[in-house]
Enzyme design. Sequence first.
Site, short mmCIF file in Angstrom:
data_model
loop_
_atom_site.label_atom_id
_atom_site.label_comp_id
_atom_site.label_asym_id
_atom_site.label_seq_id
_atom_site.Cartn_x
_atom_site.Cartn_y
_atom_site.Cartn_z
N GLY A 89 0.83 -1.20 0.00
CA GLY A 89 0.00 0.00 0.00
C GLY A 89 0.87 1.25 0.00
CG LEU A 90 2.14 3.29 3.10
CD1 LEU A 90 3.47 3.21 3.80
CD2 LEU A 90 1.34 4.46 3.64
CB CYS A 91 1.27 3.52 -3.86
SG CYS A 91 0.34 2.00 -3.81
N GLY A 92 -1.04 6.09 -2.47
CA GLY A 92 -2.15 6.92 -2.87
C GLY A 92 -3.35 6.09 -3.31
CG PHE A 94 -1.39 2.09 -7.85
CD1 PHE A 94 -1.24 2.37 -9.19
CD2 PHE A 94 -1.10 0.82 -7.40
CE1 PHE A 94 -0.81 1.41 -10.07
CE2 PHE A 94 -0.66 -0.15 -8.28
CZ PHE A 94 -0.52 0.14 -9.61
#
Lengths: 295, 131
Positions: A89-92, A94
């Site tokens: 995760g931690l990709c907006g 996406f």
Amino acid sequence: MPSLKDLKVRIASVKATQKITKAMQLVAAAKLRRAQEAAEASRPYAERMAAVLANLAQMTAGDPDAPVLMTGNGKSDTHLLVVCTAERGLCGGFNSSIVRKAVFDARDLMAAGKEVKFLCVGRKGFDILRRLFREQIVGLIDFKSVRRVGFQQAHEVGDKLVDMFEAGEFDVATLYYAEFRSVISQKPTGLQLIPAAAEVHASEEDTHAGNAVYEYEPDATDILDALVPRNIRVQIFRALLENAASEQGARMSAMDNATRNAGEMIDRLTLQYNRTRQAQITKELIEIISGAEAL
Amino acid sequence: MAATFPFELVSPEKLLFSGDVEAVLLPGAEGELQVMAGHAPLLALLEPGIMEVTGGPAGKQRVFIDGGFCDMNGESCTVLAEAATAVEDLSAEAMDEIIAEAEEAAAALEGGERDEANRRIATLRTVKAAI
């Protein structure tokens, strides 16, 4: 009103967070460059493959022996949605934007009375879909142990798809992934994999030497038989590479935002800290002065 | 000097070779074949094996390809390989690995597919012996 000590602790913690997001942004930027290069390097193969396939499709048009993977089995009752997402995760937005597109299409299909199945490639999409369509997920392929996506992974996914198609588990397969436009823009895309005919017709125009009489070794249908599964793998490979680049791009801009937000927060907290400190000094001074006056 | 023609070797991961060459020797599905300038338009499936490029900018080059196909359109030739490695970079250990993988895959198959897989393993063994 938080005490001075509370504020100090908070500032320190936000600073630590900022360092992490900053580091993640830099890592994503470095990975993005590599992912982008890989995506570009795979382009010549995909383009030539499409050209050859279009050429062959013309030659074998109307041939009843043409592979079913290309022409379809004439039905469209069961749809398989192959949802490619990231492992982390931690990709907006996406992962959720890809899943949203797939879910949107799935609802449409279900409303039209079709049966819908999901095949998840990548852990994150599975986590989201599991909550919505638990019964309809037929499999999960994750690349957790794979450091860099290579053709081998596309091979695995492609073989699984072909096996499932041959076993009659679905009639139409669509691949969902995020097309890499730029660092700030990734477009969730759906691409029909099986049957492949629609996609081939679109690229028919750029067939080179269209009128040349080709010799085939072995004959055209045999080559097509071997080529179509390969084309599926190539399409999947391209999707995986696009996805990898998109993921890093999305993570980079998400982390850039996070770093900036953390910076603003630090400024605000520092201001509050200083105000509180000054207020306290003033208060102490008043106490001393009024004490002295009372004497 | 023999006539040259543009030739490209592409694998899914990258463009490996692009330039004018005199001849390319390929491991075709129905036997070895050599493509030279002016060859008739041809589309051929390729087996795993070693291809040989002659008359290119770097002289004679030998490349191991793991199956693929060749598209000769009369003027230029393109080889699309599943995987390709220059023979100099190939070690016996790497070949062993590929063979072991192929054997594993073959064990899971039956009937005609299995025969095919076994043929593939046999070709891989010959390639290993050749390097």
